[in-house]
Design a protein around this motif. Structure first.
Motif, mmCIF file in Angstrom:
data_model
loop_
_atom_site.group_PDB
_atom_site.id
_atom_site.type_symbol
_atom_site.label_atom_id
_atom_site.label_comp_id
_atom_site.label_asym_id
_atom_site.label_seq_id
_atom_site.Cartn_x
_atom_site.Cartn_y
_atom_site.Cartn_z
ATOM 1 N N ARG A 36 31.891 10.478 -27.002
ATOM 2 C CA ARG A 36 30.864 11.323 -26.372
ATOM 3 C C ARG A 36 30.893 12.661 -27.096
ATOM 4 O O ARG A 36 31.842 13.425 -26.965
ATOM 5 C CB ARG A 36 31.175 11.517 -24.891
ATOM 6 C CG ARG A 36 30.885 10.302 -24.023
ATOM 7 C CD ARG A 36 30.853 10.720 -22.552
ATOM 8 N NE ARG A 36 30.516 9.611 -21.689
ATOM 9 C CZ ARG A 36 31.405 8.868 -21.028
ATOM 10 N NH1 ARG A 36 32.692 9.136 -21.165
ATOM 11 N NH2 ARG A 36 31.019 7.882 -20.249
ATOM 12 N N LEU A 37 29.840 12.948 -27.858
ATOM 13 C CA LEU A 37 29.890 14.068 -28.791
ATOM 14 C C LEU A 37 28.509 14.710 -28.896
ATOM 15 O O LEU A 37 27.519 14.034 -29.169
ATOM 16 C CB LEU A 37 30.343 13.565 -30.166
ATOM 17 C CG LEU A 37 30.527 14.573 -31.288
ATOM 18 C CD1 LEU A 37 31.608 15.585 -30.944
ATOM 19 C CD2 LEU A 37 30.899 13.845 -32.590
ATOM 20 N N LEU A 59 38.066 14.913 -19.518
ATOM 21 C CA LEU A 59 38.340 16.178 -20.199
ATOM 22 C C LEU A 59 37.115 16.627 -20.983
ATOM 23 O O LEU A 59 36.416 15.813 -21.582
ATOM 24 C CB LEU A 59 39.527 15.977 -21.153
ATOM 25 C CG LEU A 59 40.147 17.183 -21.828
ATOM 26 C CD1 LEU A 59 41.034 17.937 -20.849
ATOM 27 C CD2 LEU A 59 41.006 16.721 -23.007
ATOM 28 N N LEU A 60 36.895 17.937 -20.997
ATOM 29 C CA LEU A 60 35.887 18.546 -21.864
ATOM 30 C C LEU A 60 36.599 19.281 -22.987
ATOM 31 O O LEU A 60 37.552 20.025 -22.749
ATOM 32 C CB LEU A 60 35.022 19.539 -21.073
ATOM 33 C CG LEU A 60 34.021 20.367 -21.889
ATOM 34 C CD1 LEU A 60 32.933 19.477 -22.480
ATOM 35 C CD2 LEU A 60 33.411 21.468 -21.027
ATOM 36 N N VAL A 61 36.110 19.086 -24.217
ATOM 37 C CA VAL A 61 36.650 19.786 -25.384
ATOM 38 C C VAL A 61 35.506 20.558 -26.030
ATOM 39 O O VAL A 61 34.521 19.966 -26.471
ATOM 40 C CB VAL A 61 37.273 18.814 -26.405
ATOM 41 C CG1 VAL A 61 37.872 19.590 -27.578
ATOM 42 C CG2 VAL A 61 38.336 17.941 -25.748
ATOM 43 N N VAL A 62 35.629 21.890 -26.082
ATOM 44 C CA VAL A 62 34.625 22.738 -26.732
ATOM 45 C C VAL A 62 35.209 23.249 -28.044
ATOM 46 O O VAL A 62 36.231 23.940 -28.052
ATOM 47 C CB VAL A 62 34.222 23.925 -25.834
ATOM 48 C CG1 VAL A 62 33.263 24.848 -26.585
ATOM 49 C CG2 VAL A 62 33.578 23.419 -24.550
ATOM 50 N N LEU A 63 34.577 22.897 -29.146
ATOM 51 C CA LEU A 63 35.007 23.306 -30.479
ATOM 52 C C LEU A 63 33.989 24.308 -31.000
ATOM 53 O O LEU A 63 32.918 23.941 -31.497
ATOM 54 C CB LEU A 63 35.108 22.082 -31.407
ATOM 55 C CG LEU A 63 36.026 20.960 -30.899
ATOM 56 C CD1 LEU A 63 35.962 19.757 -31.841
ATOM 57 C CD2 LEU A 63 37.457 21.445 -30.752
ATOM 58 N N PHE A 112 34.571 14.338 -23.300
ATOM 59 C CA PHE A 112 33.289 14.801 -23.845
ATOM 60 C C PHE A 112 33.577 15.989 -24.753
ATOM 61 O O PHE A 112 34.158 16.989 -24.326
ATOM 62 C CB PHE A 112 32.351 15.202 -22.714
ATOM 63 C CG PHE A 112 31.002 15.709 -23.168
ATOM 64 C CD1 PHE A 112 30.383 15.205 -24.314
ATOM 65 C CD2 PHE A 112 30.342 16.685 -22.443
ATOM 66 C CE1 PHE A 112 29.139 15.663 -24.726
ATOM 67 C CE2 PHE A 112 29.087 17.150 -22.839
ATOM 68 C CZ PHE A 112 28.488 16.638 -23.980
ATOM 69 N N THR A 113 33.198 15.860 -26.023
ATOM 70 C CA THR A 113 33.436 16.914 -27.012
ATOM 71 C C THR A 113 32.124 17.606 -27.348
ATOM 72 O O THR A 113 31.141 16.949 -27.707
ATOM 73 C CB THR A 113 34.060 16.327 -28.293
ATOM 74 O OG1 THR A 113 35.272 15.644 -27.962
ATOM 75 C CG2 THR A 113 34.369 17.446 -29.287
#
Length: 725
Positions: free
Chosen positions: A124-125, A209-213, A233-234
């Protein structure tokens, strides 16, 4: 349950031991594994450095243990106590969202759709992209904060600093930061990039989890941070689409006039907006729908004529002259235009700080160094920085430091060279680097008071009391300035100041030795090796620079390159006639061989180092350290002999070293040697002899608060008890 003698289980054990080498106990376990593999296979096996090599070694072990019960028991005893993969139980959260958030309903729907998509094996990107200052980062954080309940496993945030290739964070460094946010102990984070990726994916596999880059530079930087875990979800944030990243695009454009007015009303108030209606069309045109520019303009609307004019030596221009100047700036980049407008309203002192802070891409600066840059008291620098942040020219960090947006820094740097001139800018940069050098050397001397270093400032400050309460306090100071210290090294290289490069590189040694910041330090150490080869080849300093780089590369599993630098160090120290340094470089080469499971070559290196020590002048430099140096070589030779299976020889060497460390009241090295002796007794088949050695080492290291060593000793004790059953 997985058969411990299966190929998969053996591969998993070797992989876990290799991934655990971030701390001293993990290195011990790896060395023990090498000796055991050699005995099981019946020949020397070079340590694996990648997945393919690891699988090949596991296959050799599997083929040997399946037909030999004694070897199978030895492997099973080791496997039962091999380190488990490190876990992480923290629940990270995003930075706070902004109070006033306007529009963006279309992008929010796209994020919602991708986050809700049924898991099908694809990551999920989403990729949010748009020009600087348009609100892409704010969108990601605002959506994440709004949807916090959707992600009970936490919300990770990483600033990838991708404004340029020079500032972009290496993915291995970013993974280290993500694992720390997840709650993994820094001493458990694997040294290699591949193992960090595996650890990260394992830690998030069963989390929502949410990953914000944020501020991504390229798809190559991002790909190692992406997982296909079904509940992760990234969200990637970049200035432009990233070719090669298979993500849902979420473009972000300028706010409409209606939404721009709404944001300004939220920020400035309806009364102010009514009073400013005469200039509002020009303000909106100048801001170009950029939320950053609108936020910078909002405080100015309350002025009688609400657009600031040109900064001058006597202060801002009168308000009545500002509107016309601002009108002529429309059509430019909204962020740089907003920066220029805000800059024109600064008092001369604040304008000078704004300019001179910008001369390098420092990660973030505090009032102490800014006071040095501008030649003002620290308290005044703190007030000025706060005012610049209030005017949107700087951003506050979580550590109460300040940094630029990339475009704003570009504006400030151009203005500095135009206003102050090259000579003044050069002087400001030199003063900044010297300030960092003094800080770093004082902290290095306090963090490692017994370790030696070369350079005029080390000689000047040796023995002087620094501002640090203890070694840990000094290490914390170095860690806090790490990014700036690396930049200072690169700045000194560019300005042709080799002595500063050398002294700064040596000041980073505590962060290698005690804090594991190998990835972050690597650019500085590479610069040190480049500079010394160009300016002082064949010198003591050349030996020092190449050794520091080699030891760093060893921790990153870059063994081949590490060997080339150690060879260069040996050659340089020999040419310089510095026998103590030459012996140290040869010893380091032997330690590399131990890490590679090349035990015979390791023993030869330690023998060679001992021979070189014979040439040290009894009254010369380093002579006082010779007894301890020889004792350490005895211990290392014992380790090499244990790896070779020569247990009587190993015990003789280790007992000799232990006698010295006990007599010298060196409890830490005594405990390390006791642990080596216990490993030798266990490998020899005498676990009953190992147990009292383990207990003595445990009692000593418990006083030293050496947590990871104690973990290794507990595992070693368990192996001994299992072997007695």
């Amino acid at each position: 349950m997985l058969d411990p003698m299966s190929l998969a289980a053996i591969t998993a054990v070797l992989g876990a031991v290799g991934a655990g080498m971030a701390n001293e106990a993990g290195k011990w376990a790896w060395e023990s594994a090498g000796g055991l593999v050699r005995r099981i296979v019946g020949q020397e096996v070079t340590a694996p450095t990648g997945p393919a090599e690891l699988s090949a070694v596991a296959r050799l072990v599997h083929e040997s243990v399946r037909d030999d019960p004694a070897l199978a028991r030895a492997w099973a005893a080791f496997a039962r106590t091999a380190p488990l993969p490190a876990t992480a139980h923290g629940i990270p959260v995003l930075p706070p969202s902004i109070r006033f958030f306007t529009d963006r309903q279309g992008p929010m729907r796209l994020l919602e759709r991708e986050a809700s998509r049924k898991a099908d094996g694809r990551p999920r990107l989403a990729l949010i992209h748009g020009p600087e200052g348009i609100g892409t980062s704010a969108l990601a954080v605002h959506w994440g904060c709004r949807e916090a309940a959707r992600f009970p496993g936490g919300q990770l945030y990483a600033d990838l600093r991708g404004a340029s290739a020079g500032t972009a964070l290496d993915s291995a460094v970013a993974l280290r930061g993500l694992l720390l946010q997840l709650g993994m102990d820094q001493d458990d984070i694997p040294p290699s990039a591949a193992d960090r990726r595996a650890s990260f994916r394992r830690c998030v596999a069963d989390r929502r989890l949410l990953v914000v880059l944020d501020h991504a530079h390229s798809s190559a930087q991002v790909q190692p941070l992406v997982t296909s875990a079904p509940e992760v979800f990234t969200v990637v944030v970049a200035r432009r689409p990233l070719p090669g990243l298979d993500a849902v695009p979420v473009p972000v454009g300028p706010l409409s006039d209606k939404d721009a007015r709404r944001l300004l009303t939220d920020l400035a108030g309806s009364g102010t907006m009514t009073a400013a209606r005469g200039v509002l069309p020009r303000v909106l045109e100048r801001c170009g729908g950029s939320p950053y520019a609108l936020r910078a303009a909002a405080p100015l609307l309350s002025e009688p004529e609400p657009v600031l004019g040109a900064a001058s030596p006597s202060g801002p221009a009168p308000a009545r002259h500002r509107t016309e100047e601002a009108a002529s700036m429309t059509g430019h980049d909204p962020v740089r235009t907003a920066a220029e407008v805000a800059y024109r309203g600064l008092e001369p002192g604040a304008a000078r700080v704004y300019r001179l802070m910008s001369l390098r891409e420092w990660p973030a600066l505090g009032p102490d160094v800014v006071g040095q840059i501008a030649g003002i008291p620290e308290a005044e620098a703190a007030r000025t920085l706060g005012a610049l942040a209030d005017g949107q020219l700087l951003e506050r960090t979580d550590t109460d430091r300040y940094r630029y947006r990339p475009a704003v820094r570009g504006h400030a740097e151009e203005t500095a060279f135009r206003t102050d001139g090259i000579a003044a800018c050069s002087a400001a940069m030199t003063g900044t680097v010297r300030w960092y050098l003094r800080l770093a050397v004082r902290a290095r001397l306090a963090a490692l008071p017994q370790a030696w270093a070369i350079g005029p400032l080390y000689d000047e400050l040796a023995g002087s009391a620094g501002p640090y309460a203890d070694e840990g306090d000094a290490l914390t100071a170095l860690r806090a300035e790490l990014g700036n210290l690396v930049q200072a090294v690169l700045a000194a290289e560019e300005s042709g100041d080799p002595d500063t490069v050398y002294q700064l590189c040596q000041a980073l040694w505590p962060l290698q030795l005690k804090a594991g910041h190998h990835d972050e330090i690597l650019p500085a150490l590479r610069a040190g090796a480049r500079v010394v080869d160009a300016h002082h080849p064949g010198s003591r300093m050349a030996g020092r620079m190449h050794v520091l780089l080699a030891l760093n590369l060893m921790e990153l599993w870059e063994y081949e390159e590490a060997e080339s630098h150690l060879t260069a160090a040996v050659r340089a120290e020999e040419q310089a006639g510095h026998r103590r340094g030459q012996a140290s470089a040869v010893e380091s080469l032997g330690l590399l061989r131990l890490r590679q499971w090349r035990f015979q070559e390791a023993y030869a290196s330690f023998d060679e180092a001992n021979t070189v020590l014979d040439e040290v002048d009894p009254d010369g430099e380093g002579a006082r350290d010779l007894p301890r140096a020889r004792a350490l070589l005895e211990r290392h030779r014992g380790r090499a002999l244990r790896g070779l299976g020569d247990f009587p020889g190993a015990r003789e060497r280790l007992e000799s070293a232990l006698g010295f460390f006990r007599a010298a009241a060196d409890p830490y090295n005594a405990a390390r040697t006791l642990t080596d002796l216990a490993e030798t007794c266990l490998a020899e088949g005498h676990p009953e002899n190992a147990l009292p050695l383990i207990d003595e080492a445990t009692a000593t290291l418990d006083k030293e608060k050496a947590a990871h060593h104690l973990t290794h000793l507990r595992a070693l004790r368990e192996r001994c008890l299992s072997a007695q059953e």
